[in-house]
Design a protein around this motif. Structure first.
Motif, PDB file in Angstrom:
ATOM      1  N   LEU A   1      29.670  26.422  27.444  1.00 48.46           N
ATOM      2  CA  LEU A   1      30.929  27.170  27.447  1.00 48.46           C
ATOM      3  C   LEU A   1      31.183  27.799  26.081  1.00 48.46           C
ATOM      4  O   LEU A   1      31.595  28.964  25.981  1.00 48.46           O
ATOM      5  CB  LEU A   1      32.088  26.253  27.834  1.00 48.46           C
ATOM      6  N   ASP A   2      30.950  27.031  25.011  1.00 48.74           N
ATOM      7  CA  ASP A   2      31.128  27.581  23.666  1.00 48.74           C
ATOM      8  C   ASP A   2      30.221  28.789  23.447  1.00 48.74           C
ATOM      9  O   ASP A   2      30.623  29.774  22.812  1.00 48.74           O
ATOM     10  CB  ASP A   2      30.826  26.504  22.615  1.00 48.74           C
ATOM     11  N   GLU A   3      28.990  28.722  23.973  1.00 49.10           N
ATOM     12  CA  GLU A   3      28.065  29.845  23.809  1.00 49.10           C
ATOM     13  C   GLU A   3      28.547  31.063  24.596  1.00 49.10           C
ATOM     14  O   GLU A   3      28.429  32.207  24.119  1.00 49.10           O
ATOM     15  CB  GLU A   3      26.660  29.433  24.258  1.00 49.10           C
ATOM     16  N   VAL A   4      29.078  30.846  25.821  1.00 51.45           N
ATOM     17  CA  VAL A   4      29.591  31.954  26.613  1.00 51.45           C
ATOM     18  C   VAL A   4      30.777  32.611  25.898  1.00 51.45           C
ATOM     19  O   VAL A   4      30.903  33.842  25.866  1.00 51.45           O
ATOM     20  CB  VAL A   4      30.000  31.468  28.023  1.00 51.45           C
ATOM     21  N   ILE A   5      31.649  31.789  25.309  1.00 53.22           N
ATOM     22  CA  ILE A   5      32.791  32.332  24.551  1.00 53.22           C
ATOM     23  C   ILE A   5      32.294  33.161  23.375  1.00 53.22           C
ATOM     24  O   ILE A   5      32.796  34.269  23.115  1.00 53.22           O
ATOM     25  CB  ILE A   5      33.702  31.189  24.075  1.00 53.22           C
ATOM     26  N   ASP A   6      31.286  32.638  22.661  1.00 50.21           N
ATOM     27  CA  ASP A   6      30.715  33.393  21.541  1.00 50.21           C
ATOM     28  C   ASP A   6      30.144  34.724  22.012  1.00 50.21           C
ATOM     29  O   ASP A   6      30.284  35.764  21.343  1.00 50.21           O
ATOM     30  CB  ASP A   6      29.622  32.565  20.857  1.00 50.21           C
ATOM     31  N   GLN A   7      29.458  34.717  23.165  1.00 50.75           N
ATOM     32  CA  GLN A   7      28.889  35.952  23.698  1.00 50.75           C
ATOM     33  C   GLN A   7      29.983  36.996  23.934  1.00 50.75           C
ATOM     34  O   GLN A   7      29.826  38.171  23.594  1.00 50.75           O
ATOM     35  CB  GLN A   7      28.166  35.659  25.020  1.00 50.75           C
ATOM     36  N   LYS A   8      31.076  36.556  24.539  1.00 50.26           N
ATOM     37  CA  LYS A   8      32.154  37.487  24.858  1.00 50.26           C
ATOM     38  C   LYS A   8      32.826  38.016  23.583  1.00 50.26           C
ATOM     39  O   LYS A   8      33.189  39.192  23.502  1.00 50.26           O
ATOM     40  CB  LYS A   8      33.175  36.813  25.773  1.00 50.26           C
ATOM     41  N   LEU A   9      32.998  37.156  22.580  1.00 52.51           N
ATOM     42  CA  LEU A   9      33.580  37.604  21.312  1.00 52.51           C
ATOM     43  C   LEU A   9      32.694  38.653  20.650  1.00 52.51           C
ATOM     44  O   LEU A   9      33.183  39.676  20.144  1.00 52.51           O
ATOM     45  CB  LEU A   9      33.799  36.406  20.384  1.00 52.51           C
TER      46      LEU A   9
END
Length: 318
Positions: free
Chosen positions: A90-98
């Motif tokens: 989830l943290d990686e997906v959030i980073d991707q979106k940012l």
């Protein structure tokens, strides 16, 4: 063969940012397809919102899809939203979106080169969805069962042979080995002392169980009608001369349906994709603009000599 849920472990220094950048184009494609991500309807029935980034909802299915893409779980395996692995992805997906939103703010998504890369990723995603929709839908329990039953019928007619081998450099050395064995020496001890095949010499030359159809021709011809307990050879193989002892012969034991299911599903998927592409190519006009070139023999890697039969596929009961 199905991939299992791995224990969460910290990424090596620098690997997480690299992985995040590698999937940035994928995230941009999703944003372009969704028109900015303002739709809060769950993409899948029963889906759960797990985060919100700049007004865009992140769903549990988004995280699971990323975990599958990274090979952390297998297709169809569950991913508990309370697990450490889920939180890490989830943290990686959030980073991707940012990163994607910042790239859009800077106008990076408007350059011709990026648009081309986005189009390629877009085509890849649509192709995957077509396979999931058209091909995967045909892989039913009945189709799996039918292919499994066919494989079981074939297995019941085949025989497995367990052999040990001693490989020497010359026929003279192999003949000496036969003499030593005839005098009563233990095959395992002679293999450890004289065999040049490092992959088997320290296990007494044991090659395990194999069916003749997966063995190199020299082994299959030599062992075809030899009973358990017999010593065969010497005969020439790639890399030297072999002396072989037949330890046992038995009917092949087929795996259970659940053991065979992952391999059967993969086969049915590949076959479905092959037929789909064959049909599409037959109906489309495709022009390859490169002239055919004869392969250069200098660029072909030389095949390594093999002194032992190829390892058979894992079977139940071996």
């Amino acid at each position: 063969m199905t991939q299992r849920l791995s224990t969460p472990r910290p990424s090596a220094p620098g690997t997480a940012p690299l992985r995040t950048l590698a999937v940035l184009a994928f995230t941009l494609v999703l944003a372009a397809c969704s028109g900015g991500g303002g739709d809060d309807r769950p993409p899948e029935p029963g889906d759960r919102a797990v985060a919100r980034v700049a007004g865009e909802t992140v769903w549990a299915s988004d995280v699971k899809r990323e975990a599958v893409a990274q090979g952390l779980i297998g297709e169809g395996e569950p991913l508990d939203v309370t697990s450490g692995l889920f939180r890490r992805v989830l943290d990686e997906v959030i980073d991707q979106k940012l990163l994607a939103r910042e790239a859009e703010r800077r106008g990076l998504d408007n350059s011709p080169a990026v648009q081309r890369r986005l189009m390629i990723t877009h085509d890849r995603i649509l192709g995957d969805v077509l396979v999931e929709t058209v091909v995967n839908g045909t892989i039913t329990d009945q189709a799996v069962q039918t292919l499994y039953d066919e494989q079981v019928r074939m297995a019941r007619t085949s025989e497995e042979v367990r052999v040990r081998q001693i490989v020497t450099r010359s026929e003279v050395e192999a003949t000496q080995v036969v003499g030593i064995l005839s005098a009563g020496a233990a095959f395992e001890a002679v293999a450890a002392e004289r065999s040049i095949d490092d992959s088997t010499r320290y296990s007494g030359g044991d090659l395990g169980y194999s069916t003749l159809d997966v063995m190199p021709k020299a082994y299959a011809d030599a062992l075809r009608d030899r009973p358990a307990g017999s010593t065969v050879g010497p005969f020439q193989v790639e890399g030297g001369w072999a002396v072989v002892r037949v330890e046992d012969r038995r009917r092949e034991t087929p795996p259970t349906l659940e053991q065979a299911r992952p391999q059967i599903v993969r086969y049915l998927t590949y076959e479905g994709v092959r037929r789909l592409l064959e049909d599409l190519r037959g109906r489309a006009e495709v022009d390859v603009l490169l002239e055919a070139e004869a392969p250069s023999s200098a660029q072909e890697p030389a095949s390594a000599p093999a002194s032992a039969p190829a390892a058979p596929a894992a079977k139940a009961g071996s």
